[in-house]
Every structure is written in structure tokens, then in C-alpha cells.
Design a protein around this motif. Structure first.
Motif, PDB file in Angstrom:
ATOM      1  N   VAL A   1      73.260  69.981 -13.084  1.00  8.93           N
ATOM      2  CA  VAL A   1      73.699  71.354 -12.849  1.00  8.93           C
ATOM      3  C   VAL A   1      72.767  72.028 -11.859  1.00  8.93           C
ATOM      4  CG1 VAL A   1      73.942  73.624 -13.935  1.00  8.93           C
ATOM      5  CG2 VAL A   1      74.706  71.560 -15.141  1.00  8.93           C
ATOM      6  N   GLU A   2      73.332  72.799 -10.971  1.00 10.01           N
ATOM      7  CA  GLU A   2      72.542  73.605 -10.034  1.00 10.01           C
ATOM      8  C   GLU A   2      72.917  75.062 -10.304  1.00 10.01           C
ATOM      9  OE1 GLU A   2      69.649  73.680  -7.401  1.00 10.01           O
ATOM     10  OE2 GLU A   2      70.666  71.724  -7.470  1.00 10.01           O
ATOM     11  N   LYS A   3      71.906  75.914 -10.406  1.00  7.67           N
ATOM     12  CA  LYS A   3      72.210  77.326 -10.659  1.00  7.67           C
ATOM     13  C   LYS A   3      72.152  78.118  -9.368  1.00  7.67           C
ATOM     14  CE  LYS A   3      71.068  77.378 -15.436  1.00  7.67           C
ATOM     15  NZ  LYS A   3      70.921  78.235 -16.564  1.00  7.67           N
ATOM     16  N   GLY A   4      72.865  79.215  -9.364  1.00  6.20           N
ATOM     17  CA  GLY A   4      72.777  80.101  -8.213  1.00  6.20           C
ATOM     18  C   GLY A   4      74.128  80.339  -7.569  1.00  6.20           C
ATOM     19  N   ASP A   5      74.114  81.209  -6.570  1.00  7.04           N
ATOM     20  CA  ASP A   5      75.331  81.596  -5.880  1.00  7.04           C
ATOM     21  C   ASP A   5      75.554  80.656  -4.700  1.00  7.04           C
ATOM     22  OD1 ASP A   5      77.435  82.800  -4.677  1.00  7.04           O
ATOM     23  OD2 ASP A   5      76.285  84.492  -3.868  1.00  7.04           O
ATOM     24  N   LEU A   6      76.724  80.094  -4.694  1.00 13.72           N
ATOM     25  CA  LEU A   6      77.075  79.100  -3.691  1.00 13.72           C
ATOM     26  C   LEU A   6      76.810  79.574  -2.262  1.00 13.72           C
ATOM     27  CD1 LEU A   6      78.359  76.298  -3.840  1.00 13.72           C
ATOM     28  CD2 LEU A   6      80.580  77.382  -3.537  1.00 13.72           C
ATOM     29  N   SER A   7      77.159  80.827  -2.006  1.00 10.78           N
ATOM     30  CA  SER A   7      77.048  81.350  -0.638  1.00 10.78           C
ATOM     31  C   SER A   7      75.590  81.491  -0.202  1.00 10.78           C
ATOM     32  CB  SER A   7      77.724  82.709  -0.521  1.00 10.78           C
ATOM     33  OG  SER A   7      78.976  82.662  -1.127  1.00 10.78           O
ATOM     34  N   SER A   8      74.691  81.565  -1.181  1.00 12.34           N
ATOM     35  CA  SER A   8      73.299  81.824  -0.824  1.00 12.34           C
ATOM     36  C   SER A   8      72.543  80.563  -0.422  1.00 12.34           C
ATOM     37  CB  SER A   8      72.588  82.494  -2.008  1.00 12.34           C
ATOM     38  OG  SER A   8      72.492  81.569  -3.075  1.00 12.34           O
TER      39      SER A   8
ATOM     40  N   GLY B   1      71.348  77.344   1.635  1.00  6.90           N
ATOM     41  CA  GLY B   1      71.280  77.067   3.063  1.00  6.90           C
ATOM     42  C   GLY B   1      71.724  75.660   3.399  1.00  6.90           C
ATOM     43  N   GLY B   2      71.698  75.355   4.665  1.00  3.09           N
ATOM     44  CA  GLY B   2      72.146  74.050   5.153  1.00  3.09           C
ATOM     45  C   GLY B   2      71.410  72.888   4.522  1.00  3.09           C
ATOM     46  N   ASP B   3      70.100  73.072   4.280  1.00  2.00           N
ATOM     47  CA  ASP B   3      69.331  71.965   3.720  1.00  2.00           C
ATOM     48  C   ASP B   3      69.840  71.587   2.334  1.00  2.00           C
ATOM     49  OD1 ASP B   3      68.517  74.481   2.974  1.00  2.00           O
ATOM     50  OD2 ASP B   3      66.475  73.845   2.436  1.00  2.00           O
TER      51      ASP B   3
ATOM     52  N   ASN C   1      82.203  76.160   4.333  1.00  2.45           N
ATOM     53  CA  ASN C   1      82.767  75.181   5.261  1.00  2.45           C
ATOM     54  C   ASN C   1      81.962  75.185   6.566  1.00  2.45           C
ATOM     55  OD1 ASN C   1      84.408  73.300   6.415  1.00  2.45           O
ATOM     56  ND2 ASN C   1      86.222  74.583   6.530  1.00  2.45           N
ATOM     57  N   GLU C   2      81.625  76.369   7.004  1.00  2.00           N
ATOM     58  CA  GLU C   2      80.864  76.518   8.240  1.00  2.00           C
ATOM     59  C   GLU C   2      79.485  75.867   8.113  1.00  2.00           C
ATOM     60  OE1 GLU C   2      80.420  80.534  10.900  1.00  2.00           O
ATOM     61  OE2 GLU C   2      81.844  80.482   9.230  1.00  2.00           O
ATOM     62  N   LYS C   3      78.856  76.111   6.970  1.00  2.00           N
ATOM     63  CA  LYS C   3      77.528  75.523   6.750  1.00  2.00           C
ATOM     64  C   LYS C   3      77.594  73.998   6.771  1.00  2.00           C
ATOM     65  CE  LYS C   3      75.381  79.307   4.274  1.00  2.00           C
ATOM     66  NZ  LYS C   3      75.029  79.899   2.973  1.00  2.00           N
ATOM     67  N   CYS C   4      78.620  73.462   6.151  1.00  2.00           N
ATOM     68  CA  CYS C   4      78.779  71.996   6.141  1.00  2.00           C
ATOM     69  C   CYS C   4      78.993  71.478   7.556  1.00  2.00           C
ATOM     70  CB  CYS C   4      79.952  71.588   5.262  1.00  2.00           C
ATOM     71  SG  CYS C   4      79.682  71.925   3.528  1.00  2.00           S
ATOM     72  N   ARG C   5      79.759  72.239   8.322  1.00  2.00           N
ATOM     73  CA  ARG C   5      80.069  71.819   9.696  1.00  2.00           C
ATOM     74  C   ARG C   5      78.834  71.766  10.586  1.00  2.00           C
ATOM     75  NH1 ARG C   5      84.633  70.965  12.839  1.00  2.00           N
ATOM     76  NH2 ARG C   5      86.146  70.287  11.317  1.00  2.00           N
ATOM     77  N   LYS C   6      77.902  72.677  10.304  1.00  2.00           N
ATOM     78  CA  LYS C   6      76.725  72.768  11.169  1.00  2.00           C
ATOM     79  C   LYS C   6      75.748  71.616  10.953  1.00  2.00           C
ATOM     80  CE  LYS C   6      76.639  77.688  12.152  1.00  2.00           C
ATOM     81  NZ  LYS C   6      76.422  78.910  11.356  1.00  2.00           N
ATOM     82  N   LEU C   7      75.915  70.900   9.858  1.00  2.00           N
ATOM     83  CA  LEU C   7      74.982  69.814   9.561  1.00  2.00           C
ATOM     84  C   LEU C   7      75.226  68.642  10.501  1.00  2.00           C
ATOM     85  CD1 LEU C   7      75.310  69.919   5.688  1.00  2.00           C
ATOM     86  CD2 LEU C   7      73.430  70.830   7.062  1.00  2.00           C
TER      87      LEU C   7
END
Lengths: 656, 306
Positions: free
Chosen positions: B108-115, B117-119, B141-147
């Protein structure tokens, strides 16, 4: 979300699920989540390791336990207040009579074999309970709705016929790996470890094959005091060396074929090596309950590897030795079982050595196991999708919403942009002997054929009845049951061996026989037509049954042929057929085989060719005489066709 | 391929599916890392499917506490656990999923998905989001694309007896374009569900609602929005039937059979993408139980006009 109306229908429903396997686990979960409160579930199987990749209600610790019971417990954990009644039993048990079926609003099948499907179909018709039938294989699947008198029954269309091979292909002229597997499994394995009294097409004589006199010795008999190493070598040299030489001597056979190469053990493995092959003693010492394995004692690890001739030969000797030493007591009673590691090893090795001899590509144990065990491909996702579709149809059935019933196909590749393709159900087949009153026609020589021939080859083998009763007018000619008195049993036994015209109530041309299965509550009439001559090649039973759309392949394959199936119950027909009876879900999907569509249409339903032969996913739904019409919403011109261009067929009307 | 053999245990467990997709595909699956966010019924189905299939790891994000609604189509949560603890939906699902297949790491990962980062996204091969706003979906989607690495992105949602999957394998059109494509240029027989879902999304965004936070009272406003949108796109309003919008607005809960179907298709698509076997769907899948069709729409090339 469900409407109030739907919810009421769901909550008040009592449903029967048959099968708690791949589809069953998914279905039970989805039914429970959807609000069903009273679910009964029948499954005779226990849990196996190879189920765990998709039958998600089961854990490793459950291996060996009843599927129905464990599935119930698992679902009650997230829906504790519903009622689930498990039956660890065969649906064909007499406990599940028509009255049992009558208590349900709908029956949902998640079965793995034709036999049980036919049985449930008949009981549902007799009890007048709607049936939703399903099947999957790999990424393909289908759901169909069967309502007595409204839609076709499960048996209105001819069913896939097990793949069969001519005897001589198996015994003398194999050209594919499957032929070698059938040979290794049904001939060699059966001869060495199975019932000694069973007929076997293997040449067991070491003298001249053509004049196989009674005095010639059976090489499979182990001589007194003969060491296991020597015995194994003798068998090996006989089946892979001598028998090939004998076959080669028949020049005619090899005119248009590649000549096989005889293989003798001395050329592959020095005798010493055979003696030292593996380490039985080590196996004997370790009294760990781990299964006996030739791979383990030879240190071969990966079932995916393809062994060379030498490795296969070593496995052959080692597994034979292990059978003789470690499993001596079972010899004489063994039948091939895909879950028996040692049996799979032996069959793989023997098939590969034979394949080497005939220049056929060798296969890994993993592949050989799939072919020998008729293992059906199965993944969790398809089962989940099919289970969802079953529940959607079940809810419609409960609301009696006949206009929206659909059969739905789950496809691997999109067709007309669809991965899930709904099709309107067909009307009942008016000539179906199961759900209509249409009599069948049997051509038979009434002076030659015996009542036994009709009971075994027609009533049981073709009509799928298990407890048959045969009547001529009011005269009972044959029946089975526990409550019969001795005289009757003797009387019926005597009748079986009488020719038809010689029965107490003679059966001749023009006679109408009534056959019934009391358990299935199925009854049908057979008009007898006398005929003098039959073509021995094409009509080996000396009988021709018609009046019901039989698949053409079947008639053709009634020729002498060899069976890659679990049981050749009908030994007299001498058929070796591939029978799918496995622990997974057999789909009967719109797969194009044989004479089916060309070009684009064919492509749509193409199934990838793979190591598993046949899969029996043959065209239940390749309705050779019918069109499959896509449901029109506004896309009126999109018609999904499965049409072979047969013009004589009656086009099925839409349900509406 | 990777030189690593499957273990005996893996071969025995995955026997039937290796017969479908082969040992290489199975090895690739066992090395894949999947992130899912928003654990309603459809995603629960998806998680079950990929855990059974034997992926390398599955990471769950859903901090919400358990509610009656969360339980309605989710077989991963037993109702009694509900009262037991202050555990989040993701934590409860994690416990169940671990049990399905001990060879898969579920966490499980906690936190807000939008927050994130790319790493963060860089650790995964597949990202699946559900139950979040259109804005959040686009952002991720944009964050994934930038990787630099190719990360497959999926968005999935079910309402009433309808379901939608969006796929971005990065070799196709970017979602912003796919979703903002001028409707006129879409295929003539585009699924109605596509248009209807876009109208509902815009409505929820405009009103500041959470996904699924609608009721029958919203219908007049939704119909009004449909008119505006259709006019802007020169689309006939009849392409988005009233009844469909009404169902989507009122039936905010998932219908479990549809979860099984859509979660099954999604599982299959992700397995295809990871294993490289079969042709993955591009780039939308729609299912509506009312008509029973499961349809693929390719709007990655809006100008082909077919």
C-alpha cells in the motif's frame, strides 16, 4: 446499478450452479456480490495446484478438498448472510432428479465436459427450468441461454466430436507429434502398465509379424529372473527397433512417405549406462512422500526443455524402472493420468523416441503433458468476464425478459469493433430428438444386428443415455435399475444377445422403438428401417442413425480410428478419439474449422494454432446452415455472419 | 529471453495460463510492477486478475475509510473488518490480495495520487487509475508520458451497468487529445457511451463534485450541458440519449457483473501489454450491459474518418 425490480427478482431467486471450477468460482463471487441470497452449488471435484492460478477462492492449503465446500466458505467471508448450499457430488448422481431441479428458478452451468452438459440440459428441459450454459478456453468464451420451447436447447446443434485418428496412422505411419503421443499413451503405456486383458494394437510378437502364431512369445512378458535393465532394453529394442524394421519391410507403405529409422538402445546408450541410469536406490531410501520422478533421479529440472534422443531414452529406462520397482502393485491397473508425473515422463520419453524415429519434431515434457492430457488453456480473466455475462443473462431470465436474452461470445481479437459480441438466441431445432418430439430414423439389418448393438452403440454412445429403457409398443425389451427382479434381469440379458427380428416382440422394418432414460426423463422414438447391406468402411457399426443433424465429421470418423481419450468406452467401434475432459472449462466457441467461412469472416473467429490438439472447441456455434446475426441497435447493416454458403439449410428465425 | 527460468513452483501454479501465453510472457509478467489507485469493484476485479496472473508487484492507493458503498461491489473486503479498525480501503484490499498468490508482492502507498512526482511513477510499468476527476487523470497521464521509460496508463470507471476503459500505451495518442478530439471527426458509429461519459465528467468538474457524486436532481443540468457541448461540437443531441444520461447520473454504484466484465477486459489488456502477446486495445473499450456489446473505439487517428 440494479433497478428495484431487478433487485426483487434477484433476492427472491433460488439458483443452481453446476461446477465450482474456473467459471464457477467467478460466478459464485459475482452472484453473491449482485445480491443473490439462495445459491446451491454442485461439484464432484477436489482442488488441485493447477487450479490455483484462476480459481481464486482456493488456496494451496485447500488442495484435496471439495471445491463446492471451499468455494462456499470463501464467499461467505465477504457475504456472510446469504445461503450457499454445497454438494460435493456428481450432477449425474440419481440424487439430483427432475424434482431436485424443479426447485430452482434458473440453472447456471460452469462445466468442463460434454457428458455432464448434455445431462443437465435434459434435466432442465424435463423440469422446465431455464439453463444458462457457458464455456471458455484461453481468451475465448461464450454464454448461451436455453429456455424450453423458446430458444434452442443445448443439444439442438450437433456437438463437437472428439478428434480421431486412423489406427494405422498411430501404429505404423505417424506424421505428427500427437500421433506419437497417442501411441505412447494408449498403446505402449497401456500395454506395459494397464489391464493385460485389454485389446491392444501394438505388435507384441518378436517372430514374423504377419503370422503371429499363438506360440510366439509376448515380448512384454518379463522373463523369470530377468533384470529390469535387460527387460527395459528388450522392450525398447522391440518397439523402437524391431517393430520399425517390420514396418519398413512393407515397401508399399513407404512409397510416398519418409522411411522411419529403427532405433536400438545400444546405439543410443551403452548398456552400462542403462544399468547405472539414475539411482533407484536413492529413490527407494528416501521415504519422503514426494512423487516418484525419473526427471528428479536423473537431475533434469526444466519441464520446458526439449530433451535429445539420449535424454529421452534415459528417461524412458528410468521411468520404466521406477514403475517396476516403486509402483509394482499398481501395474496392471494403471491408466494414463496427466497428474501422474511418472506416467507423463514415460509417455513424453516414449513419444519423443518414436518421433525421432519418424523424423518428427521432439517436444518438451510440458508440451507433451498438455497434448497427452488434453489440457485446456485457461486464464482467470476470461472466466471472470464469462461469469459476469452469465449473471446479466440470469437477471433477465428471472425477470422473464425474453426479448433481451442474448448469447454472447468473448473473442480474442475484435470483430466488428467488438470483443464481446451479443447474438440473438435461436429458436429450437424442430428435429432435435432431445427437445422436440421428432422421431429418429435407424437403418439397420434386423436379422444381423443385436439389441445390444442398439443399446450400446446408439442409445448410450450416440444419444447419451445412461440408464436406458427400450420398448416396442407396450413390450419392454430392455431396462436397467436396482429394483428389477432376477427373472427380468436374466430376461433382458438374454434379449441383448438376440438379433432384432428374433426378439420376443420382433423388431423389423417399420417398427417404432421407444427409448427412454428415466433419470433424464428423456424419451424418444426411433423408426426402424431394415437394410441388408452396409459399407464396412463407412458404416462400421452396421447401423445409420439419422433424423437429427449430426455433424458430418462424426460419421466420417466412425471409421476405425484411435482415441486419445481417457476411456474408450465403446471399444467395439474401435475409435481412438481425443476427448476433452479436464479440470478446466471447455469452451465451445465460434472457431472456424473445416468448411467454415473464408477470408475476413474466417479470420474473425480464428484461433491460434497451438500445441494442444483440437481442444474440441469445434464449432458448436459454427452453425453451418445458419447465420449469426448481430443484434441491431441502429447499426442495421452490420451483420456478423457465420455462413458457409449452404443454401439448403433452413435459416433460423429470430426469436422475436 | 531474460535467461531466468521459471521455478518448478511457478510452472505448476501457472501451468494452464503458460499454455495460453507461453513461458516468456510469464517471465515478463513476473517482473512487472503495477500501480492502482481507487479501489472500487472494477479495480478490485482487476487486482485479483493480475495477482492471479503472477505479476511482480502490485501497489495500491486508496486512503478512503471503508463505507457501505465501498463494500457494495468489492469482494476483497469482508464486512466485519469494517468495524474492526481504522484501516483504509487499500490496506484491507491488500490483506486479501496477498493471500491470493504468495508469489506476488502486494503493498500500500499512502497519499494523494496527483501529488506524486515523476520519480514515483518511474517505479512502475503500468498505472491504473479509477474514481478520480478528469483533471487528475490527465495530470497523471502526463507525468507518465514525461518519463523516459514507457509506462502504460489506464483509466477505468463503471457507472450503472456501463463501463469504460481508456488505454495509453504511449505509442498512441495522448489522452488529452483523445478526449478533446473534435467530435465531428470521430467515427460515425462512435459508442454513445463515449459522449455520455464526457458530458458527465464535465458536469462533475464544473460542479466541483467527486466522481460519482450525482443524483437524479442533476439530470436537468446535465441535459443542458449536453446541449451546449453538442452545439459546440456540431453533434446531434440524439447521439447522447436522455435515458443513458439518466442511468449514469442516478446509478452511481457499480453493478457487480459489469465490474467482473470490465475488470476482466482490463486485466487481459494489461497482461497483453506487459507480455507483448496479442494486440492491445487502442484506445477505448466500452461496455453497456443493456445492449451487451463490448466495443473497442480507436480514436488515436481522428482524421481517418472511417
Amino acid at each position: 446499478m440494479t433497478s428495484e425490480q431487478q433487485l426483487t427478482a434477484i433476492k427472491g431467486a433460488k439458483v443452481l450452479m453446476v461446477g465450482a471450477g474456473g467459471i464457477g468460482c467467478e460466478l459464485l463471487k459475482t452472484l453473491a456480490l449482485s445480491g443473490f441470497q439462495d445459491i446451491h452449488i454442485i461439484d464432484m471435484d477436489t482442488i488441485e495446484v493447477s487450479n490455483l492460478n484462476r480459481q481464486f477462492l482456493f488456496r494451496k492449503s485447500h488442495v484435496g478438498q471439495s471445491k463446492a465446500k471451499v468455494a462456499r466458505d470463501a464467499v461467505l467471508r465477504f457475504r456472510p448472510h446469504i445461503s450457499i448450499t454445497p454438494y460435493h457430488a456428481n450432477v449425474k448422481d440419481p440424487d439430483f432428479k427432475v424434482d431436485f431441479f424443479k426447485q430452482f428458478n434458473v440453472v447456471l452451468n460452469g462445466l468442463d465436459n460434454l457428458d455432464a452438459r448434455r445431462h443437465v440440459n435434459r434435466l432442465c428441459l424435463a423440469a422446465d427450468v431455464p439453463l444458462i450454459e457457458s464455456g471458455t478456453t484461453g481468451f475465448l468464451g461464450q454464454v448461451t441461454v436455453h429456455i424450453k420451447g423458446k430458444t434452442e436447447c443445448y443439444e439442438c446443434q450437433p456437438k463437437p466430436v472428439p478428434k480421431t485418428y486412423p489406427v494405422c496412422t498411430i501404429t505404423s505411419t505417424p506424421s505428427k507429434f500427437i500421433h506419437c503421443i497417442v501411441w505412447a499413451k494408449d498403446l505402449l503405456f497401456a500395454k506395459l502398465f494397464g489391464d493385460k486383458n485389454q485389446d491392444n494394437d501394438l505388435n507384441v510378437r518378436s517372430t514374423d509379424a504377419t503370422s503371429s502364431s499363438e506360440h510366439a512369445e509376448d515380448v512384454f512378458e518379463r522373463k523369470k529372473g530377468e533384470g529390469i535393465g535387460l527387460y527395459g532394453r528388450r522392450i525398447y529394442d522391440h518397439v523402437f527397433g524391431y517393430n520399425i524394421e517390420v514396418a519398413l519391410s512393407n515397401e508399399e507403405t513407404w512409397k510416398n512417405r519418409n522411411r522411419p529409422r529403427p532405433i536400438y538402445s545400444r546405439d543410443v546408450l551403452p548398456f552400462k549406462l542403462i544399468q547405472q541410469n539414475g539411482n533407484v536406490d536413492k529413490n527407494l531410501m528416501a521415504d519422503a512422500p514426494s512423487p516418484v520422478s525419473a526427471m528428479a533421479s536423473l537431475g533434469l529440472k526444466s519441464p520446458q526443455d526439449i530433451w535429445n534422443l539420449k535424454e529421452n531414452s534415459r528417461i524412458f529406462f528410468e521411468s520404466l524402472k521406477l514403475f517396476l520397482v516403486k509402483r509394482e502393485k499398481e501395474i496392471g491397473n494403471l491408466t494414463f493420468d496427466k497428474d501422474d508425473q511418472l506416467a507423463v515422463e514415460f509417455v513424453t520419453a516414449a513419444a519423443n523416441v518414436r518421433a525421432s524415429s519418424f523424423g518428427i519434431l521432439l517436444h518438451s515434457l510440458f508440451e507433451a503433458k498438455g497434448i497427452a492430457g488434453n489440457i485446456v488453456h485457461a486464464v482467470a480473466t476470461t472466466n471472470a468476464i464469462i461469469a459476469g455475462l452469465i449473471v446479466i443473462e440470469a437477471v433477465k431470465v428471472l425477470q422473464n425478459d425474453a426479448n433481451s436474452y442474448r448469447m454472447t461470445y468473448c473473442l480474442e481479437h475484435p470483430s466488428k469493433k467488438m470483443l464481446l459480441m451479443p447474438v440473438e438466441p435461436f429458436e429450437p431445432n424442430k428435429s432435435c430428438y432431445v427437445c422436440s418430439e421428432m422421431p429418429l430414423l435407424l437403418e439397420v439389418n434386423t436379422h444381423h444386428s443385436k439389441l445390444r448393438d442398439i443399446v450400446e452403440k446408439i442409445v448410450k454412445a450416440k444419444l447419451g443415455m445412461s440408464c436406458p429403457l427400450v420398448m416396442h409398443g407396450s413390450a419392454l425389451l430392455y431396462e436397467v435399475g436396482d429394483d428389477l427382479d432376477k427373472d427380468m434381469v436374466a430376461n433382458y440379458a438374454a434379449n441383448l444377445d438376440k438379433v432384432l427380428s428374433g426378439l420376443p416382440s420382433p423388431v423389423t422394418g417399420g417398427t417404432i422403438l421407444t427409448v427412454e432414460d428415466l433419470h433424464q426423463e428423456l424419451s424418444c422414438n426411433i423408426n426402424i428401417k431394415h437394410r441388408e447391406e452396409f459399407d464396412k468402411e463407412k458404416e462400421p457399426n452396421g447401423m445409420v442413425l439419422s433424423g437429427w443433424t449430426q455433424s458430418p465429421a462424426k460419421e466420417k470418423d466412425d471409421n476405425a480410428s484411435i482415441n486419445n481419450g481417457a476411456s474408450a468406452s465403446n471399444a467395439s467401434s474401435h475409435a481412438f478419439s481425443l476427448e476433452v475432459k479436464e479440470d478446466s472449462e471447455t469452451a465451445i466457441v465460434p472457431v472456424a474449422t473445416g468448411s467454415v467461412p473464408t477470408g475476413k469472416k474466417r479470420k474473425m473467429f480464428d484461433i491460434s494454432e497451438d500445441s494442444v490438439p483440437d481442444l474440441s472447441s469445434v464449432p458448436d456455434e459454427v452453425r453451418s446452415k445458419n447465420k449469426l446475426e448481430e443484434i441491431d441497435d441502429d447499426d442495421g447493416d452490420d451483420v456478423v455472419l457465420l455462413d458457409d454458403g449452404c443454401s439448403d439449410g433452413v435459416k433460423k428465425k429470430r426469436l422475436r | 529471453m531474460d535467461g531466468e527460468e521459471l521455478t518448478e513452483q511457478e510452472t505448476a501454479l501457472y501451468d494452464r495460463q503458460i499454455r495460453v501465453w507461453g513461458a516468456d510472457a510469464q517471465r515478463r509478467l513476473s517482473k512487472a510492477h503495477i500501480l492502482v489507485s481507487g479501489l472500487k469493484g472494477t479495480v478490485a476485479e482487476f487486482c485479483k486478475n493480475v495477482v492471479l496472473a503472477g505479476v511482480g508487484s502490485l501497489t495500491l492507493i486508496d486512503d478512503r475509510p471503508v463505507t457501505e458503498e465501498a463494500l457494495s461491489a468489492n469482494f476483497l473486503i469482508a464486512p466485519d473488518e469494517n468495524n474492526l479498525s481504522g484501516k483504509s480501503i487499500a490496506e484491507l484490499c491488500c490483506d486479501s490480495l496477498k493471500d491470493f498468490n504468495p508469489m506476488v508482492r502486494v503493498s500500500v502507498e499512502k497519499g494523494d495520487l496527483s501529488s506524486f512526482g515523476g520519480d514515483f511513477y518511474d517505479k512502475f510499468d503500468v498505472v491504473v487509475v479509477s474514481c478520480c476527476s478528469q483533471t487528475a487523470k490527465k495530470l497523471i497521464n502526463e507525468k507518465c508520458r514525461k518519463l523516459a521509460k514507457r509506462v502504460a496508463f489506464y483509466a477505468v470507471d463503471c457507472r450503472d451497468s456501463c463501463g469504460e476503459i481508456f488505454v495509453d500505451l504511449q505509442n498512441y495518442t495522448y489522452s488529452k487529445e483523445a478526449i478533446a478530439v473534435p467530435w465531428k471527426s470521430l467515427p460515425r458509429r462512435m459508442s454513445k457511451l463515449y459522449y455520455a461519459m464526457r458530458v458527465i465528467e464535465r458536469f462533475e468538474e464544473a460542479e466541483g463534485r467527486n466522481p460519482g457524486q450525482t443524483s437524479i436532481e442533476d439530470l436537468p443540468k446535465v441535459l443542458k450541458l449536453r446541449k451546449e457541448v453538442c452545439e459546440a461540437h456540431s453533434l446531434n443531441e440524439s447521439s447522447i440519449p436522455d435515458l443513458l444520461l439518466e442511468r449514469l447520473v442516478t446509478g452511481t454504484r457499480e453493478f457487480p457483473p459489469v465490474c467482473a466484465i470490465v475488470g476482466g477486459i482490463l486485466g487481459q489488456e494489461v497482461i497483453k501489454a506487459i507480455s507483448g502477446k496479442g494486440d492491445p486495445v487502442k484506445n477505448f473499450f466500452f461496455f453497456d450491459a443493456m445492449e451487451g456489446k463490448g466495443t473497442i473505439e480507436d480514436i488515436s487517428e481522428p482524421n481517418n474518418g472511417s
